[in-house]
Design a protein around this motif. Structure first.
Motif, PDB file in Angstrom:
ATOM      1  N   GLN A 320       0.868  -1.089  -0.067  1.00  0.00           N
ATOM      2  CA  GLN A 320       0.125  -0.063  -0.120  1.00  0.00           C
ATOM      3  C   GLN A 320       0.913   1.338  -0.018  1.00  0.00           C
ATOM      4  N   TYR A 349      -2.611   0.960  -5.600  1.00  0.00           N
ATOM      5  CA  TYR A 349      -1.726   1.774  -5.412  1.00  0.00           C
ATOM      6  C   TYR A 349      -0.943   2.064  -6.365  1.00  0.00           C
ATOM      7  N   TYR A 438      -7.555  11.453  -5.778  1.00  0.00           N
ATOM      8  CA  TYR A 438      -6.899  11.105  -4.697  1.00  0.00           C
ATOM      9  C   TYR A 438      -6.426  12.232  -3.803  1.00  0.00           C
ATOM     10  N   TRP A 460      -3.644   7.641  -1.226  1.00  0.00           N
ATOM     11  CA  TRP A 460      -2.736   7.398  -2.074  1.00  0.00           C
ATOM     12  C   TRP A 460      -1.322   7.738  -1.605  1.00  0.00           C
ATOM     13  N   ASN A 461      -0.171   6.761  -1.620  1.00  0.00           N
ATOM     14  CA  ASN A 461       1.095   7.519  -1.355  1.00  0.00           C
ATOM     15  C   ASN A 461       1.221   7.588  -0.057  1.00  0.00           C
TER      16      ASN A 461
END
Length: 462
Positions: A320, A349, A438, A460-461
């Motif tokens: 993730q 992801y 995102y 995200w990230n």
């Protein structure tokens, strides 16, 4: 002349006088030279004309020709520029002469903090290996930058730096403010690296290193010393390394690099190349962990087999954190592609995957087309320089069922795919960037905010 023009009269009078003067000069010019007075030309006309009459050239024409010649001379001089010349052109501070009384600020150069040349953040002096890169010029350069507090990145690729430069490399650590260092494609051996790493162990502030493609990666002792030096860098976010020993397929050097990737929690970007990796199980387990810290991973020229990819894909399926994956130049076949396609179905992801310069074929295109029906996050899937001759399955998916993929890399290099690629590009133009949905946030518990939609907090990230 009509005097009813009022305040504009004086301007009209000047124009009339100028026109008379021009006509007079034209007549005199013809009487003196025998040629008609030249008309004004554009710069392009001057530069492109094959012959210029020396008697009819105007001052603007002369200036443009001189300017063009100067540009050509500058380009030629840049091609043959030595390392010393390049340093001189940077206009860096100069070293102060030794004196009994040291300035109160303890500066060793005449640095001017109002001079923008003295506030450079990144200096790239690469590829001077064949252009008189020498120790004296290098040492003088380092003495010039030692007071430049804004200089945080120094790139010295392909300069022929070997073990004899160990003192200069230690000077970078002890006397400059550099935090990111690129020494790739040089000739550093185990002895020089041992001395250099000894100075790195004394500090903890480095953020980025590129030591790839030198002459020490065959030494397991040196790689362990490298691990000890880099593991204590508290802000280290990027490394580019290799571990290869010719003639030894069971070389364990890559295991040291993977151990660094797993244990150095500050790392975000990792490039491992030119390395024979025996076991990816530990790296795969680290990738599947919720505590995984990597966002970019490159395994290039690592001789990865389908067994390697199978193990790696298992970890990536649950990852993730990773948003960029590069597996170029590994000879990946359709069986490896099968494992990657299965991973893409469950990983939401990854934003960009680079699979160029492999041996993926049409079977992989079939598999990845199925995977893309379920994945609406992946934005770039580079497939150039593979054995692909048919991408119609992708045409059936991109647009109707997948609206996020907008890049297939250099896949158009195959002439058999030109027509199909053109259709894809038309669909790409109508696609939206998937990142627009995102928001980069810290991990949150959706159940704590029941009155808001979960899709507004897709992470995200992390």
């Amino acid at each position: 002349m009509n005097k009813s023009l009022g305040p504009n009269l004086k301007y009209l009078q000047k124009i009339e006088e100028q026109e008379k003067m021009i006509e007079f000069l034209k007549i005199k010019y013809k009487e003196t030279t025998g040629f008609e007075a030249p008309h004004m030309q554009t710069q392009n006309e001057v530069v492109t004309q094959s012959k210029v009459n020396p008697h009819s050239i105007t001052l603007p024409q002369a200036k443009s020709i001189i300017f063009t010649q100067q540009n050509e001379e500058e380009k030629q001089s840049e091609q043959f520029q030595t390392f010393y010349d390049a340093v001189s052109n940077l206009k860096l501070p100069t070293k102060l002469l030794p004196s009994k009384t040291r300035p109160k600020n303890n500066l060793k150069t005449n640095i001017d903090f109002k001079n923008h040349y003295h506030l450079i953040e990144v200096i790239d002096l690469s590829n001077f290996g064949s252009k008189k890169f020498n120790r004296l010029a290098f040492k003088e350069f380092l003495e010039q930058v030692q007071d430049m507090r804004t200089l945080h990145t120094l790139k010295l690729r392909n300069n022929g730096i070997d073990d004899s430069y160990s003192d200069e490399l230690k000077f970078i650590v002890s006397n400059t403010h550099v935090k990111s260092l690129d020494l790739s494609h040089n000739e550093l051996g185990p002895k020089g690296m041992e001395l250099f790493l000894g100075s790195i162990k004394e500090v903890t502030y480095f953020k980025s290193f590129d030591f790839s493609r030198n002459n020490f990666s065959h030494s397991l002792i040196t790689l362990n010393q490298l691990y000890s030096a880099l593991i204590q860098q508290t802000d280290l976010y990027h490394v580019c390394l290799d571990a290869f020993k010719p003639g030894q397929q069971d070389y364990k050097g890559a295991d040291v690099l993977i151990k660094l990737v797993i244990n150095q929690k500050s790392l975000r970007s990792v490039i491992i190349q030119d390395s024979i990796i025996q076991d990816l199980q530990k790296l795969s387990q680290s990738l599947s962990s919720l505590q995984c810290h990597l966002t970019e991973l490159t395994l290039k020229y690592c001789f990865l087999t389908s067994e390697h990819i199978s193990v790696l894909a298992q970890g990536l399926a649950n990852n993730q954190s990773l948003i960029y994956l590069n597996l170029q130049h590994n000879g990946l076949n359709d069986l490896s592609g099968k494992y990657l396609a299965q991973m893409i179905q469950t990983n939401y992801y990854l934003y960009s995957i680079d699979l160029e310069h492999n041996q993926l074929g049409n079977d992989f295109i079939q598999l990845i087309s199925v995977a893309l029906k379920r994945n609406n996050v992946l934005n770039s899937l580079k497939l150039g320089y593979n054995s692909i001759s048919e991408i119609k399955p992708l045409l059936n998916v991109i647009g109707p069922e997948n609206t996020t993929l907008t890049d297939l890399g250099n896949i158009q290099q195959n002439p058999l795919l030109l027509a199909q690629v053109e259709q894809l590009q038309k669909r790409f133009k109508g696609s939206k960037d998937s990142t627009s949905n995102y928001v980069i946030l810290k991990p949150i518990n959706f159940t704590q905010i029941l009155h808001r939609k979960q899709e507004n907090y897709r992470v995200w990230n992390i």
